[in-house]
Design an enzyme around this catalytic site. Structure first.
Site, PDB file in Angstrom:
ATOM      1  N   SER A 318     -33.486 -23.718   6.239  1.00 23.33           N
ATOM      2  CA  SER A 318     -32.481 -24.842   6.183  1.00 23.33           C
ATOM      3  C   SER A 318     -33.396 -26.007   6.122  1.00 23.33           C
ATOM      4  O   SER A 318     -32.949 -27.049   5.661  1.00 23.33           O
ATOM      5  CB  SER A 318     -31.663 -24.877   7.321  1.00 23.33           C
ATOM      6  OG  SER A 318     -30.775 -24.036   7.209  1.00 23.33           O
ATOM      7  N   HIS A 361     -17.478 -24.561  10.086  1.00 19.12           N
ATOM      8  CA  HIS A 361     -17.512 -25.885  10.535  1.00 19.12           C
ATOM      9  C   HIS A 361     -16.443 -26.856  10.113  1.00 19.12           C
ATOM     10  O   HIS A 361     -16.440 -28.065  10.336  1.00 19.12           O
ATOM     11  CB  HIS A 361     -18.858 -26.506   9.642  1.00 19.12           C
ATOM     12  CG  HIS A 361     -20.037 -25.859  10.155  1.00 19.12           C
ATOM     13  ND1 HIS A 361     -20.693 -25.076   9.580  1.00 19.12           N
ATOM     14  CD2 HIS A 361     -20.846 -26.366  11.211  1.00 19.12           C
ATOM     15  CE1 HIS A 361     -21.714 -24.453  10.246  1.00 19.12           C
ATOM     16  NE2 HIS A 361     -21.909 -25.558  11.202  1.00 19.12           N
TER      17      HIS A 361
END
Length: 602
Positions: A318, A361
């Site tokens: 990431s 999320h």
């Protein structure tokens, strides 16, 4: 009374022996004529060569200092024991017997060592290095009984900080037979040392110096009678680095028991303050020489101490997402206010791509997607971006080619595109592969130095500085010869407003309630950063046991800069097979930042 026949026999024998002696005398005269007249010049040269010898004096190697003038690499005198096989003919057992008693070694073992090195050496045999004063005194006191034996003081490389500076300094080791085929024309001899890695290799021509010369007269036993002429050696030039010995040592200590790397850089000019790769061997061992067993153990170490992990290429996870986000913003395929729903997975055709957070999320926009590292958000950007555009953009950000640091051994990494897959695999690029690249996975590979360089540009407003570690080159008197100045390589191909949005997401990643890099948070100083967890392919059977083998654990990343509003330092941390970036790499970066801004700062 002797008969007449008997007298004739005696006369004939006397004449025969007389002619025989005359013939032998003639042969001796011919041989003397050959040696004294015809071969006179050859034997005269040989005698002069053995009586009057020219001895090369090794030059002290240039020293290496840190930014505060602390010695990182230098020379110290060492006494070496040499044997000349020419003068030992007929005396080998006698001389080796005396040496065995002085050195406290077994005669048989010492003789085996001598004969082995004799086959490998050119001329003199280096029998022992690093003799102490007492041993040298005992050898000199018995020099009359030791023809062909010589003790000489030579400069030997010394690394005061040991493994902590193996990277980036590298090491020196003795020239091999293979090396001599190339280096002999450059003035190297079998007893010389040459830089093998790091700065020792990169600056070999500057550090090595120029040899001196001494003409000596020797007696029949090879002992020096007098010095006829001497030309002193010229020491190599010194290097002054941007590295800080304090940070290097403390960061190496923080990585103890782990396999990984840390790079600390000034984002305002590209100065590298620390470059650590752990674990690493002691460079002094390469100067002394490894035993076969020690070398085998070093190569079998699962933590790979012979790899500079700061310059090796790995999947970035990431930590690459800011590149994808900036590319998407510049391409106009996403806006800061757009919300993308994350249910915990993303479906593309028959393929299902999972988010690291299995339950998702929910709805996230740019800042929270970056702060919480939502994979589904970036999968979505991956479907909107063309891989060739993303690859071209990443290369403009400094990936896919060397960082410019100048230390040998750096891997440029890989930024894949359609042409690469066609060339390497002979296949067409698939859309799902773009999704993997968008989150820093797939065939994408970068090194830690490239990431630190990119994040420095994120923090300083977009300027890509070339990283450097050599600040100054000076001669031994201290006179400056060359000074390295900060060098701009270019600008990130982005608008200022886009940089500010990405920076806001990086600040939220460390300081926000749900940020993945909260372990790097500081009191009173705003840190901006991004975690990364690069997945490693696992074998199903071993994974089912519940215990993941070391080589199949994920890589942990964290790259940050602080203070976020006006960065003074960039810290990049990589822990090989360390697990999650937020749990492993971010806490280490937090400790380094705390040291830099107060605790433990020199």
């Amino acid at each position: 009374m002797v008969s007449k026949n008997t007298e004739e026999i005696y006369e004939r024998r006397l004449i025969f022996w007389g002619y025989g002696f005359l013939f032998l005398f003639f042969i001796v005269l011919v041989k003397l004529f050959y040696l004294q007249i015809l071969r006179h010049s050859y034997f005269m040269r040989l005698a002069v060569k053995r009586t009057f010898a020219r001895v090369l004096i090794p030059a002290p190697r240039g020293r290496i200092f840190d930014r505060r003038g602390v010695l990182l690499a230098g020379d110290r005198p060492t006494f070496n024991l040499y044997l000349d096989p020419y003068y030992l003919k007929g005396h080998e057992d006698q001389v080796l017997g005396v040496l065995a008693r002085i050195l406290g070694e077994n005669l048989s073992a010492l003789k085996t060592k001598y004969l082995l090195k004799k086959r490998q050496s050119y001329g003199e045999v280096l029998l022992r290095q690093g003799l102490d004063w007492a041993t040298v005194a005992r050898i000199e006191a018995r020099s009359y009984y030791l023809p062909g034996v010589r003790v000489e003081a030579r400069p030997a490389r010394f690394y005061p900080f040991g493994p902590a500076f193996f990277y980036p300094l590298g090491y020196v080791s003795r020239v091999s037979r293979r090396d001599l085929r190339v280096l002999q024309d450059k003035g190297y001899g079998p007893e010389d040392f040459v830089g093998r890695r790091g700065l020792e290799k990169a600056y070999e021509e500057i550090l090595r110096g120029q040899k001196g010369m001494r003409e000596v007269e020797r007696d029949a036993f090879g002992r020096i009678v007098r010095i006829i002429r001497e030309v002193p050696p010229r020491p190599g030039r010194d290097l002054f680095l941007t590295l800080d010995a304090y940070w290097q040592r403390e960061i190496y200590r923080l990585l103890k028991g782990r396999s990984g790397a840390v790079v600390v850089m000034d984002p305002r000019n590209g100065e590298v303050l620390s470059l650590v790769s752990a674990p690493s061997p002691d460079p002094q061992e390469f100067v002394r020489g490894f035993t076969h067993r020690a070398w085998e153990e070093l190569n079998r170490n699962p933590y790979k101490p012979l790899l500079n992990k700061a310059l090796q290429a790995y999947q970035p996870g990431s930590t690459f997402k800011p590149v994808t986000l900036l590319a998407a913003l510049e391409a106009g395929v996403v806006t800061p206010g757009e919300e993308i729903y994350c249910p915990g997975y993303y479906r593309l055709g028959r393929q299902v791509f999972r988010c690291w957070r299995r339950w998702g999320h929910g709805k996230v926009s740019l800042v929270q997607a970056l702060a919480q590292s939502c994979d589904v958000y970036f999968y979505t950007l991956g479907t909107r971006l063309d891989i060739d555009y993303l690859a071209r953009f990443a290369r403009q950000c400094g990936f896919g080619h060397l960082s410019g640091l100048g230390i040998p051994g750096e891997k440029p990494g890989l930024v894949p595109d359609r042409a690469w897959k066609r060339r390497v695999q002979g296949k067409r690029w698939q859309k799902g592969e773009t999704l993997l690249v968008a989150i820093g996975q797939g065939p994408l590979e970068v090194n830690l130095m490239q990431l630190v360089k990119f994040y420095a540009a994120l923090g300083n407003g977009g300027t890509l500085w070339r990283p450097y570690v050599v600040e100054e080159i000076a001669d031994p008197s201290g006179k400056e010869v060359q000074i390295s100045r900060p060098r701009k390589e270019g600008e990130l191909p982005v608008k200022g407003i886009h940089l500010r949005w990405v920076k806001e997401g990086l600040i939220e990643a460390v300081n926000g309630k749900h940020g993945t890099g909260r372990a790097a948070r500081l009191k009173g100083i705003v840190v901006a950063g991004k975690t990364g967890t690069a997945q490693v392919v696992r074998k199903k059977k071993e994974h089912e046991t519940g215990e993941i083998p070391y080589q199949e654990r994920d890589h942990a990343w964290f790259v940050s800069f602080a203070p976020a509003e006006d960065p003074q330092v960039v810290v990049g941390v990589f822990v090989e097979h360390g697990g999650h970036g937020g749990e492993v790499a971010a806490p280490l970066a937090g400790k380094i930042l705390r040291m830099y801004f107060g605790e433990g700062k020199p």
